[in-house]
Motif scaffolding. Structure first.
Motif, PDB file in Angstrom:
ATOM      1  N   THR A   7      60.087  47.348  93.687  1.00 30.49           N
ATOM      2  CA  THR A   7      60.260  48.766  93.996  1.00 30.49           C
ATOM      3  C   THR A   7      59.373  49.539  93.041  1.00 30.49           C
ATOM      4  OG1 THR A   7      62.558  48.374  94.625  1.00 30.49           O
ATOM      5  CG2 THR A   7      61.908  50.659  94.203  1.00 30.49           C
ATOM      6  N   SER A   9      58.126  53.203  91.811  1.00 27.88           N
ATOM      7  CA  SER A   9      58.481  54.621  91.791  1.00 27.88           C
ATOM      8  C   SER A   9      57.265  55.425  91.373  1.00 27.88           C
ATOM      9  CB  SER A   9      59.624  54.872  90.804  1.00 27.88           C
ATOM     10  OG  SER A   9      60.765  54.139  91.182  1.00 27.88           O
ATOM     11  N   ARG A  15      53.195  59.675  95.859  1.00 28.83           N
ATOM     12  CA  ARG A  15      53.299  58.343  96.464  1.00 28.83           C
ATOM     13  C   ARG A  15      52.040  57.972  97.227  1.00 28.83           C
ATOM     14  NH1 ARG A  15      57.801  56.655 100.861  1.00 28.83           N
ATOM     15  NH2 ARG A  15      56.436  57.891 102.199  1.00 28.83           N
ATOM     16  N   VAL A  42      57.184  51.250 103.445  1.00 28.07           N
ATOM     17  CA  VAL A  42      57.895  52.508 103.230  1.00 28.07           C
ATOM     18  C   VAL A  42      59.030  52.605 104.242  1.00 28.07           C
ATOM     19  CG1 VAL A  42      55.881  53.689 102.259  1.00 28.07           C
ATOM     20  CG2 VAL A  42      56.300  53.794 104.727  1.00 28.07           C
ATOM     21  N   ASP A  43      59.888  53.575 104.049  1.00 26.55           N
ATOM     22  CA  ASP A  43      61.051  53.743 104.918  1.00 26.55           C
ATOM     23  C   ASP A  43      60.670  53.874 106.390  1.00 26.55           C
ATOM     24  OD1 ASP A  43      63.213  53.798 103.070  1.00 26.55           O
ATOM     25  OD2 ASP A  43      62.630  55.820 102.459  1.00 26.55           O
ATOM     26  N   GLN A  51      71.853  51.325 106.612  1.00 25.25           N
ATOM     27  CA  GLN A  51      70.518  51.472 106.032  1.00 25.25           C
ATOM     28  C   GLN A  51      70.537  52.395 104.824  1.00 25.25           C
ATOM     29  OE1 GLN A  51      67.453  53.111 108.595  1.00 25.25           O
ATOM     30  NE2 GLN A  51      65.831  52.476 107.184  1.00 25.25           N
ATOM     31  N   ARG A  52      69.894  51.944 103.756  1.00 26.62           N
ATOM     32  CA  ARG A  52      69.682  52.756 102.563  1.00 26.62           C
ATOM     33  C   ARG A  52      68.192  53.036 102.486  1.00 26.62           C
ATOM     34  NH1 ARG A  52      69.896  50.575  96.511  1.00 26.62           N
ATOM     35  NH2 ARG A  52      68.003  49.705  97.337  1.00 26.62           N
ATOM     36  N   VAL A  54      64.597  54.117 100.829  1.00 28.46           N
ATOM     37  CA  VAL A  54      63.902  53.990  99.551  1.00 28.46           C
ATOM     38  C   VAL A  54      63.585  55.369  98.981  1.00 28.46           C
ATOM     39  CG1 VAL A  54      61.780  53.155  98.462  1.00 28.46           C
ATOM     40  CG2 VAL A  54      62.945  51.746 100.157  1.00 28.46           C
ATOM     41  N   ARG A  58      59.055  56.599  96.373  1.00 27.20           N
ATOM     42  CA  ARG A  58      59.120  55.158  96.081  1.00 27.20           C
ATOM     43  C   ARG A  58      58.604  54.382  97.276  1.00 27.20           C
ATOM     44  NH1 ARG A  58      64.536  53.472  93.132  1.00 27.20           N
ATOM     45  NH2 ARG A  58      64.935  52.589  95.158  1.00 27.20           N
ATOM     46  N   PHE A  59      58.170  53.152  97.020  1.00 26.09           N
ATOM     47  CA  PHE A  59      57.856  52.229  98.099  1.00 26.09           C
ATOM     48  C   PHE A  59      58.145  50.818  97.622  1.00 26.09           C
ATOM     49  CE2 PHE A  59      53.800  52.744  95.898  1.00 26.09           C
ATOM     50  CZ  PHE A  59      53.217  51.487  95.901  1.00 26.09           C
ATOM     51  N   MET A  60      58.253  49.925  98.577  1.00 27.82           N
ATOM     52  CA  MET A  60      58.562  48.532  98.281  1.00 27.82           C
ATOM     53  C   MET A  60      57.302  47.693  98.456  1.00 27.82           C
ATOM     54  SD  MET A  60      61.780  49.004  97.758  1.00 27.82           S
ATOM     55  CE  MET A  60      62.539  47.409  97.652  1.00 27.82           C
TER      56      MET A  60
END
Length: 102
Positions: A7, A9, A15, A42-43, A51-52, A54, A58-60
């Motif tokens: 993750t 930030s 971003r 990204v989301d 679902q949660r 990000v 932020r990105f994964m």
């Protein structure tokens, strides 16, 4: 093989700047010995109650590596050092989950 979920930030509103630098980095990482998969995500809001999200700053990064040693070499690769330098204070944090297949 190991799985890594990172993750990243970013500073508010920065971003895309970090994602642009990440896009230039990605082919270099794909060429690393031991890299199986490496990419940003990204989301994608679905409305699913479980679902949660990000979030906007932020990105994964979804990764697969042949071994923990390959991951360790990745962290110190010259292009990774250059990436971290290039994004400077736009990147505010990194959290890693390192997992083995069950």
């Amino acid at each position: 093989m190991i799985h890594v979920i990172a993750t990243l930030s970013t500073a508010p509103g920065r971003r895309q700047e970090v994602l642009d630098a990440f896009a230039e980095l990605t082919p270099k990482v794909h060429a690393e010995k031991g890299c199986i998969e490496y990419g940003a995500a990204v989301d994608e809001p679905t409305g699913h109650p479980a679902q949660r999200l990000v979030g906007d700053d932020r990105f994964m990064v979804v990764e697969k590596w042949e071994s923990p040693e390959a991951l360790e070499a990745h962290h110190s690769a010259p292009h990774m050092v250059a990436f971290r330098d290039s994004v400077g204070d736009a990147l505010t944090g990194v959290e890693l989950l390192v997992l083995s297949p069950a």
